[in-house]
Design a protein around this motif. Structure first.
Motif, PDB file in Angstrom:
ATOM      1  N   PHE A   1      -0.854  -6.773   5.227  1.00  0.00           N
ATOM      2  CA  PHE A   1      -1.830  -5.990   5.983  1.00  0.00           C
ATOM      3  C   PHE A   1      -1.294  -4.627   6.433  1.00  0.00           C
ATOM      4  O   PHE A   1      -2.019  -3.861   7.067  1.00  0.00           O
ATOM      5  N   LEU A   2      -0.037  -4.339   6.100  1.00  0.00           N
ATOM      6  CA  LEU A   2       0.558  -3.070   6.517  1.00  0.00           C
ATOM      7  C   LEU A   2      -0.095  -1.875   5.852  1.00  0.00           C
ATOM      8  O   LEU A   2      -0.149  -0.790   6.438  1.00  0.00           O
ATOM      9  N   ALA A   3      -0.584  -2.060   4.628  1.00  0.00           N
ATOM     10  CA  ALA A   3      -1.192  -0.946   3.892  1.00  0.00           C
ATOM     11  C   ALA A   3      -2.552  -0.557   4.461  1.00  0.00           C
ATOM     12  O   ALA A   3      -3.050   0.542   4.188  1.00  0.00           O
TER      13      ALA A   3
ATOM     14  N   ASP B   1       3.221  -0.236  -0.951  1.00  0.00           N
ATOM     15  CA  ASP B   1       2.877   0.753  -1.981  1.00  0.00           C
ATOM     16  C   ASP B   1       2.073   0.124  -3.108  1.00  0.00           C
ATOM     17  O   ASP B   1       1.122   0.731  -3.623  1.00  0.00           O
ATOM     18  N   ARG B   2       2.453  -1.094  -3.497  1.00  0.00           N
ATOM     19  CA  ARG B   2       1.729  -1.782  -4.579  1.00  0.00           C
ATOM     20  C   ARG B   2       0.280  -2.068  -4.161  1.00  0.00           C
ATOM     21  O   ARG B   2      -0.649  -1.939  -4.954  1.00  0.00           O
ATOM     22  N   ILE B   3       0.103  -2.487  -2.908  1.00  0.00           N
ATOM     23  CA  ILE B   3      -1.246  -2.795  -2.424  1.00  0.00           C
ATOM     24  C   ILE B   3      -2.102  -1.532  -2.393  1.00  0.00           C
ATOM     25  O   ILE B   3      -3.267  -1.538  -2.814  1.00  0.00           O
ATOM     26  N   ARG B   4      -1.535  -0.454  -1.904  1.00  0.00           N
ATOM     27  CA  ARG B   4      -2.280   0.804  -1.865  1.00  0.00           C
ATOM     28  C   ARG B   4      -2.629   1.277  -3.262  1.00  0.00           C
ATOM     29  O   ARG B   4      -3.740   1.764  -3.519  1.00  0.00           O
ATOM     30  N   ASN B   5      -1.675   1.127  -4.200  1.00  0.00           N
ATOM     31  CA  ASN B   5      -1.922   1.544  -5.574  1.00  0.00           C
ATOM     32  C   ASN B   5      -3.036   0.715  -6.209  1.00  0.00           C
ATOM     33  O   ASN B   5      -3.912   1.248  -6.900  1.00  0.00           O
TER      34      ASN B   5
END
Length: 387
Positions: free
Chosen positions: A278-280, A242-246
């Motif tokens: 790399f999941l995001a 979530d942090r990476i996407r944000n």
């Protein structure tokens, strides 16, 4: 290694049956044991090459030093070491006070069982970030990194140059959600703090440390209980995603800084990547770190923390080279397959950084360290003190 130690112990027991006053017998019995131990160490160094120290100080920092190195170390112990320790502690205290002052009357973010102040905005956040970057660089300067050689590569200079020009232009417009880097030392953290001040993944115990705990919360660290076998990891992986996407979508959100290898190596190898970064499916910035040296290697691979800090502070000059690769935008296939995404980024970093791909990781590192600790105790068994 346990079986080797047991074998050596049994052999020494048999040796004890001979006449203890027979020096020739002791020498004859001890020689094969020394040869066996040496062979065992060589085998381990081949198998666990990614964690082997190749500097003057040797395995575990316990190697025999030449006279010149002993003199330099002795001088540094009474001059550089105390001065640098005082300066480092001063910098940490100053930054702690800045963080304390600018988080007063602020409620930390308590979502997902985490606690941080990364959500702060305005001038308070600006002061925390800018002072953190400056003081991190000052700390590196204090411990001998007087200059840092940074290289920023564009897409045309990488092996991804076969892509079309239109694809390159679209990639350049993409904002990365995370920085991914090879991991050599705790010093890596200070460099990344000075360059981009991202959020890190850290052990939960770090949040309780004096000074460091509050600084970590201001960085927005995501805390994980590494030894826990519960579903905590899944929760942390979700938070990181979530942090990476944000960060990818919001330029005001701090990027995540992740070391996909999960542990440190000696800098010549690149260990297998975990997929958390790399999941995001968001773009990432690959960064390659390299500590060049002539005497002591700043890589924290197979050496105790105390020895590493002492030898590092006693080295007059330390060197760090950094290669920033262009933003890596995943294909749809890579977005659908995080493992493929991680492997492709790893191969690119190995190619651009001249690193050797290794298939060993943290589990093998622990085996190697246990073997080294066992070998360090062998001389007392093989060479009992003469009365």
């Amino acid at each position: 290694m346990g079986s080797e130690l047991n074998g050596i112990t049994s052999k020494t027991a048999k040796t004890g049956e001979s006449d203890p006053n027979d020096d020739d017998a002791s020498a004859k019995d001890g020689l094969p044991l020394l040869e066996s131990a040496a062979e065992g160490i060589q085998e381990h160094e081949k198998k666990f090459a990614a964690f082997v120290r190749n500097d003057v100080y040797g395995s575990m920092g316990c190697g025999k030093l030449p006279l010149k190195e002993k003199l330099l170390l002795g001088i540094a112990l009474v001059t550089l070491l105390p001065i640098r320790l005082v300066l480092v502690m001063t910098i940490l205290v100053v930054y702690y006070l800045i963080c304390r002052i600018f988080t007063l009357f602020s409620t930390p973010n308590l979502e997902d069982e985490q606690e941080d102040f990364a959500h702060l905005g305005g001038c308070r956040r600006a002061v925390i970030v800018q002072s953190g970057r400056f003081l991190s660089r000052l700390l590196l300067f204090t411990v001998g990194f007087y200059w840092i050689n940074e290289t920023h590569k564009d897409s045309a200079n990488t092996q991804e140059s076969s892509k079309t020009e239109s694809t390159k232009q679209s990639e350049q417009q993409e904002r990365p959600g995370a920085v991914v880097s090879n991991h050599l030392s705790y010093l890596d953290i200070f460099y990344h703090m000075s360059s981009s001040f991202p959020s890190f993944v850290a052990k939960r115990s770090v949040s309780k440390l004096p000074l460091i705990g509050l600084i970590g919360k201001c960085l927005g660290c995501v805390y994980v209980q590494r030894e826990s076998k519960s579903s905590d990891f899944k929760g942390v992986a979700g938070i990181v995603t979530d942090r990476i996407r944000n960060a990818h979508q919001n330029e005001l959100a701090p990027m995540m800084m992740l070391f996909p290898e999960g542990t440190t190596s000696n800098g010549d190898f690149l260990l297998p990547f975990k997929t958390g970064a790399f999941l995001a499916g968001a773009p990432v910035v690959p960064v390659i770190l390299r500590y060049s040296y002539q005497r002591f290697s700043p890589a924290w691979d197979s050496i105790s923390g105390v020895r590493h800090v002492v030898f590092l502070l006693c080295q007059f000059v330390n060197h760090l080279e950094v290669i920033w690769l262009p933003v890596y935008c995943p294909s749809q296939q890579e977005k659908d397959n995080p493992k493929l995404y991680a492997n492709n980024v790893r191969k690119l970093m190995a190619s651009e950084g001249g690193l050797i791909l290794s298939d060993i990781g943290l589990a093998e590192k622990r085996i190697y360290l246990a073997a080294l600790n066992g070998n360090n105790r062998l001389p007392s068994v093989l060479h009992p003190k003469n009365d």
